[in-house]
Design a protein around this motif. Structure first.
Motif, PDB file in Angstrom:
ATOM      1  N   SER A  48       0.823  -1.215   0.000  1.00  0.00           N
ATOM      2  CA  SER A  48       0.000   0.000   0.000  1.00  0.00           C
ATOM      3  C   SER A  48       0.857   1.265   0.000  1.00  0.00           C
ATOM      4  O   SER A  48       0.446   2.291  -0.526  1.00  0.00           O
ATOM      5  N   ASN A  49       2.041   1.197   0.579  1.00  0.00           N
ATOM      6  CA  ASN A  49       2.932   2.367   0.581  1.00  0.00           C
ATOM      7  C   ASN A  49       3.532   2.648  -0.790  1.00  0.00           C
ATOM      8  O   ASN A  49       3.938   3.771  -1.065  1.00  0.00           O
ATOM      9  N   SER A  50       3.622   1.649  -1.619  1.00  0.00           N
ATOM     10  CA  SER A  50       4.310   1.807  -2.905  1.00  0.00           C
ATOM     11  C   SER A  50       3.408   2.278  -4.039  1.00  0.00           C
ATOM     12  O   SER A  50       3.904   2.754  -5.060  1.00  0.00           O
ATOM     13  N   ILE A  51       2.117   2.184  -3.875  1.00  0.00           N
ATOM     14  CA  ILE A  51       1.188   2.453  -4.976  1.00  0.00           C
ATOM     15  C   ILE A  51       1.269   3.908  -5.426  1.00  0.00           C
ATOM     16  O   ILE A  51       1.038   4.829  -4.643  1.00  0.00           O
ATOM     17  N   ASP A  66      13.076   3.376  -4.643  1.00  0.00           N
ATOM     18  CA  ASP A  66      12.524   3.256  -5.990  1.00  0.00           C
ATOM     19  C   ASP A  66      11.118   2.658  -5.883  1.00  0.00           C
ATOM     20  O   ASP A  66      10.912   1.458  -6.043  1.00  0.00           O
ATOM     21  N   TRP A  67      10.146   3.522  -5.563  1.00  0.00           N
ATOM     22  CA  TRP A  67       8.768   3.067  -5.360  1.00  0.00           C
ATOM     23  C   TRP A  67       8.197   2.335  -6.568  1.00  0.00           C
ATOM     24  O   TRP A  67       7.547   1.293  -6.394  1.00  0.00           O
ATOM     25  N   PRO A  68       8.397   2.825  -7.802  1.00  0.00           N
ATOM     26  CA  PRO A  68       7.863   2.080  -8.949  1.00  0.00           C
ATOM     27  C   PRO A  68       8.418   0.656  -9.036  1.00  0.00           C
ATOM     28  O   PRO A  68       7.694  -0.280  -9.382  1.00  0.00           O
ATOM     29  N   ILE A  70       9.421  -1.174  -6.481  1.00  0.00           N
ATOM     30  CA  ILE A  70       8.806  -1.935  -5.388  1.00  0.00           C
ATOM     31  C   ILE A  70       7.393  -2.355  -5.778  1.00  0.00           C
ATOM     32  O   ILE A  70       7.000  -3.509  -5.601  1.00  0.00           O
ATOM     33  N   GLU A  71       6.627  -1.422  -6.343  1.00  0.00           N
ATOM     34  CA  GLU A  71       5.267  -1.767  -6.786  1.00  0.00           C
ATOM     35  C   GLU A  71       5.320  -2.844  -7.868  1.00  0.00           C
ATOM     36  O   GLU A  71       4.514  -3.776  -7.864  1.00  0.00           O
ATOM     37  N   ALA A  72       6.283  -2.759  -8.772  1.00  0.00           N
ATOM     38  CA  ALA A  72       6.432  -3.763  -9.830  1.00  0.00           C
ATOM     39  C   ALA A  72       6.757  -5.141  -9.235  1.00  0.00           C
ATOM     40  O   ALA A  72       6.264  -6.166  -9.725  1.00  0.00           O
ATOM     41  N   SER A  73       7.564  -5.181  -8.178  1.00  0.00           N
ATOM     42  CA  SER A  73       7.868  -6.450  -7.513  1.00  0.00           C
ATOM     43  C   SER A  73       6.599  -7.064  -6.930  1.00  0.00           C
ATOM     44  O   SER A  73       6.364  -8.269  -7.053  1.00  0.00           O
ATOM     45  N   TYR A  74       5.795  -6.233  -6.303  1.00  0.00           N
ATOM     46  CA  TYR A  74       4.531  -6.730  -5.768  1.00  0.00           C
ATOM     47  C   TYR A  74       3.635  -7.257  -6.881  1.00  0.00           C
ATOM     48  O   TYR A  74       3.047  -8.336  -6.753  1.00  0.00           O
ATOM     49  N   LEU A  96      -9.833  -0.625  -1.836  1.00  0.00           N
ATOM     50  CA  LEU A  96      -9.089  -0.585  -0.572  1.00  0.00           C
ATOM     51  C   LEU A  96      -9.104  -1.926   0.159  1.00  0.00           C
ATOM     52  O   LEU A  96      -8.086  -2.349   0.716  1.00  0.00           O
ATOM     53  N   ASN A  97     -10.245  -2.588   0.164  1.00  0.00           N
ATOM     54  CA  ASN A  97     -10.314  -3.906   0.798  1.00  0.00           C
ATOM     55  C   ASN A  97      -9.447  -4.905   0.039  1.00  0.00           C
ATOM     56  O   ASN A  97      -8.798  -5.756   0.637  1.00  0.00           O
ATOM     57  N   GLY A  98      -9.429  -4.782  -1.281  1.00  0.00           N
ATOM     58  CA  GLY A  98      -8.599  -5.656  -2.107  1.00  0.00           C
ATOM     59  C   GLY A  98      -7.116  -5.426  -1.867  1.00  0.00           C
ATOM     60  O   GLY A  98      -6.325  -6.367  -1.861  1.00  0.00           O
ATOM     61  N   ILE A  99      -6.735  -4.169  -1.649  1.00  0.00           N
ATOM     62  CA  ILE A  99      -5.331  -3.859  -1.334  1.00  0.00           C
ATOM     63  C   ILE A  99      -4.935  -4.568  -0.044  1.00  0.00           C
ATOM     64  O   ILE A  99      -3.873  -5.188   0.038  1.00  0.00           O
TER      65      ILE A  99
END
Length: 110
Positions: A48-51, A66-68, A70-74, A96-99
């Protein structure tokens, strides 16, 4: 009978990510757990922090984030553990519930 078929196909329980969007979770195998851990080794922050964040440059107070990446790893990890993965369109629909569900989901594999 359906449970036996699901287990044969390596499909576990279902997770709801948004209204009208549910996905089955793959059953964790040693190989899958290894793959997920390899992908997630460089993601020290919560999903949720990386989105939608931009890259943060290094400062005296901390290293570059590198937030992008990190989000790509997720996203890669979600595609490994969800049967059929998440298309770009499905990913954008997650609420939000899905996150929260996605964050909890990976703890099973880490």
């Amino acid at each position: 009978m359906d449970k036996q078929i699901d287990e044969t196909l390596n499909i576990g329980s279902e997770v709801k990510l948004a209204e009208g969007l549910s996905k089955n979770i793959k059953i964790g195998t040693i190989g899958l757990i290894r793959q997920v851990r390899k992908v997630m080794k460089d993601a020290p922050y919560k999903f949720s922090n990386s989105i939608g964040r931009e890259k943060w440059p290094a400062t005296d107070l901390g290293a570059e984030v590198d937030w992008p990446a990190i989000e790509a790893s997720y996203r890669e990890a979600f595609n490994l553990v969800l049967d059929g993965g998440l298309s770009d369109t499905e990913y954008e629909l997650v609420d939000l519930n899905g996150i929260e569900e996605l964050e909890n989901l990976l703890t099973r594999f880490l």
